[in-house]
Design a protein around this motif. Structure first.
Motif, mmCIF file in Angstrom:
data_model
loop_
_atom_site.group_PDB
_atom_site.id
_atom_site.type_symbol
_atom_site.label_atom_id
_atom_site.label_comp_id
_atom_site.label_asym_id
_atom_site.label_seq_id
_atom_site.Cartn_x
_atom_site.Cartn_y
_atom_site.Cartn_z
ATOM 1 N N PHE A 65 0.820 -1.207 0.000
ATOM 2 C CA PHE A 65 0.000 0.000 0.000
ATOM 3 C C PHE A 65 0.856 1.260 0.000
ATOM 4 C CE2 PHE A 65 -4.595 -0.933 1.497
ATOM 5 C CZ PHE A 65 -4.775 -1.774 0.418
ATOM 6 N N SER A 66 0.347 2.279 -0.691
ATOM 7 C CA SER A 66 1.004 3.583 -0.763
ATOM 8 C C SER A 66 0.604 4.430 0.439
ATOM 9 C CB SER A 66 0.572 4.294 -2.047
ATOM 10 O OG SER A 66 -0.821 4.592 -1.986
ATOM 11 N N VAL A 67 1.163 5.633 0.512
ATOM 12 C CA VAL A 67 0.773 6.571 1.572
ATOM 13 C C VAL A 67 -0.718 6.900 1.465
ATOM 14 C CG1 VAL A 67 1.072 8.929 2.427
ATOM 15 C CG2 VAL A 67 3.082 7.546 1.860
ATOM 16 N N TYR A 68 -1.196 7.113 0.246
ATOM 17 C CA TYR A 68 -2.607 7.410 0.032
ATOM 18 C C TYR A 68 -3.479 6.278 0.567
ATOM 19 C CZ TYR A 68 -6.863 8.906 -2.483
ATOM 20 O OH TYR A 68 -8.126 9.320 -2.811
ATOM 21 N N VAL A 297 -6.873 18.462 1.305
ATOM 22 C CA VAL A 297 -5.487 18.762 1.660
ATOM 23 C C VAL A 297 -4.725 17.473 1.970
ATOM 24 C CG1 VAL A 297 -3.989 19.832 3.395
ATOM 25 C CG2 VAL A 297 -5.946 21.091 2.500
ATOM 26 N N LEU A 298 -5.327 16.598 2.781
ATOM 27 C CA LEU A 298 -4.656 15.376 3.202
ATOM 28 C C LEU A 298 -4.444 14.410 2.041
ATOM 29 C CD1 LEU A 298 -3.528 13.582 5.460
ATOM 30 C CD2 LEU A 298 -5.864 12.789 5.892
ATOM 31 N N TYR A 305 2.805 12.903 -2.891
ATOM 32 C CA TYR A 305 3.975 12.201 -2.347
ATOM 33 C C TYR A 305 4.169 10.858 -3.025
ATOM 34 C CZ TYR A 305 7.296 10.260 0.982
ATOM 35 O OH TYR A 305 8.416 9.695 1.556
ATOM 36 N N ASP A 306 3.094 10.181 -3.340
ATOM 37 C CA ASP A 306 3.196 8.859 -3.953
ATOM 38 C C ASP A 306 3.724 8.907 -5.392
ATOM 39 O OD1 ASP A 306 2.335 7.434 -1.749
ATOM 40 O OD2 ASP A 306 0.219 7.513 -2.323
ATOM 41 N N ASP A 307 3.671 10.072 -6.018
ATOM 42 C CA ASP A 307 4.206 10.253 -7.379
ATOM 43 C C ASP A 307 5.668 10.674 -7.267
ATOM 44 O OD1 ASP A 307 5.026 11.253 -9.868
ATOM 45 O OD2 ASP A 307 3.015 11.985 -10.350
ATOM 46 N N PRO A 308 6.638 9.810 -7.653
ATOM 47 C CA PRO A 308 8.067 10.129 -7.474
ATOM 48 C C PRO A 308 8.477 11.465 -8.070
ATOM 49 C CG PRO A 308 7.790 7.841 -8.107
ATOM 50 C CD PRO A 308 6.437 8.478 -8.247
#
Length: 385
Positions: A65-68, A297-298, A305-308
């Motif tokens: 899982f990603s941050v999202y 916002v969150l 952030y998940d997009d390098p």
């Protein structure tokens, strides 16, 4: 949770897994808060569905899982029980950061992945009474001295969240011979390691954030796993967004209670429930507005952030998201209590718990004053350049 933030089937399936645990987790929340105990039953339930593995990359046998994704799950879990969410959130965040940034050797990452797949719980142990949060740059009083077998650690840590169930303590210590702070991976069974159960606060009473005592704890040479160049890690860490996600979950729970109350509470002076009153609708509308603002916002920050490529352009966005969401969550809970009125102060009412617990977000890193100062300094430097 609004469907707009659910993006794929995997997220939906995991939200359904959490929903299946909702009753059991939520029913434990009030007792955990009242007695200041730890939600061990909730942790067991989460372990049964493999929740500690969700941020472990698929290459290591996790869900990847990603941050999202993490934010989506953590907000939902926090709407059931905020103490459980914040406590397990640290494990998700630590694991996510370790493997994204490859902070350890390949061999150690392989070993620890096998531990995570077994359901171990881990957290960083960094705060101390003398230094406060490490994000302010203080040198830890905990020290590590070389021994024949490796290292000997002595120190006293505070705010060790989830200490009753932690399997590993990722502990910061000052290494005199290196003139540097290092992180040591210490198993709970280490001789000389103990927990001083002194967590006695009004907020987040069920996080078990007791003190960690290290008395001549001997670890192997290889247990020195990190030598960061900055006391707080230095690099931007999007996995810390599990913190504001928890407080947004509290706000959602408060909103849900206020809506339910407004739709069913009807004093004998009215011909309809109080949700028909303009002043109540004003408060409920403001709650909805603030929830949507905080979510965009969150989740927008997590997505970036998940997009390098986009991650490289970020500066203070993680801190801005934390500041915005936690402060907005406090305002939402306050408005929910205004809807409910004096009944919200009754000890049997969950709103009084939300009111106390949502304020804890102000004291999780990064703190508001540091965020504001950093924004100002960044703006000043950008203009100079």
């Amino acid at each position: 949770m609004k469907n707009i933030f659910i993006r794929n089937e995997q997220q939906r399936q995991w939200l359904e897994k959490l929903a299946s645990l909702r009753y059991n987790i939520a029913s434990e929340a009030a007792t955990v808060d009242a007695l200041s105990t730890f939600p061990k039953d909730s942790f067991r339930l989460l372990g049964d569905i493999g929740y500690p593995t969700v941020t472990l990359p698929k290459a290591y046998g996790g869900e990847g899982f990603s941050v999202y994704d993490m934010v989506l799950l953590q907000e939902t879990l926090a709407s059931y029980d905020e103490n459980t969410a914040l406590s397990i959130g640290w494990t998700l965040g630590v694991v996510g950061e370790l493997y994204e940034k490859k902070l350890w050797t390949d061999a150690l990452l392989d070993f620890f992945a096998s531990e995570v797949r077994k359901g171990v719980i881990v957290n960083r142990s960094v705060s101390e009474a003398r230094t406060g949060s490490p994000t302010r740059g203080g040198r830890p009083g905990t020290n590590a001295v070389r021994s024949e077998k490796g290292w000997i650690l002595n120190g006293h840590k505070i705010f060790t969240t989830a200490s009753p169930v932690l399997d590993y303590f990722l502990t910061s210590a000052w290494i005199e011979e290196k003139q540097q702070t290092g992180f040591f991976l210490i198993h709970k069974s280490a001789t000389g390691l103990s927990i001083e159960e002194n967590w006695d606060v009004m907020s987040m009473r069920g996080t078990g954030s007791h003190d960690l005592i290290l008395q001549n704890v001997e670890v192997k040479e290889t247990d020195l796993v990190e030598l960061p160049n900055h006391p707080s890690g230095g690099k931007m860490n999007g996995w810390l967004l599990h913190i504001p996600a928890t407080y947004l979950g509290i706000a959602q729970a408060a909103r849900d209670y206020a809506i339910q109350f407004a739709n069913h509470h009807q004093p004998n002076s009215l011909n309809a429930p109080i949700s028909s009153l303009p002043n109540v609708q004003q408060l409920l509308g403001e709650i909805e507005l603030k929830l949507q603002q905080a979510r965009f916002v969150l989740y927008g920050t997590a997505e970036a952030y998940d997009d390098p490529q986009r991650r490289e352009t970020l500066t203070n966005e993680i801190a801005v998201a934390k500041h915005t969401v936690t402060n907005t969550a406090i305002d939402i809970v306050d408005k929910a209590m205004r809807v409910v009125g004096a009944k919200s102060l009754q000890n049997t009412n969950p709103l009084q718990r939300y009111y106390r617990n949502v304020r804890a977000g102000l004291h999780n890193p990064p703190m508001d004053d540091m965020t504001i100062t950093k924004l100002a300094l960044t703006a000043i430097e950008e203009q100079k350049q």
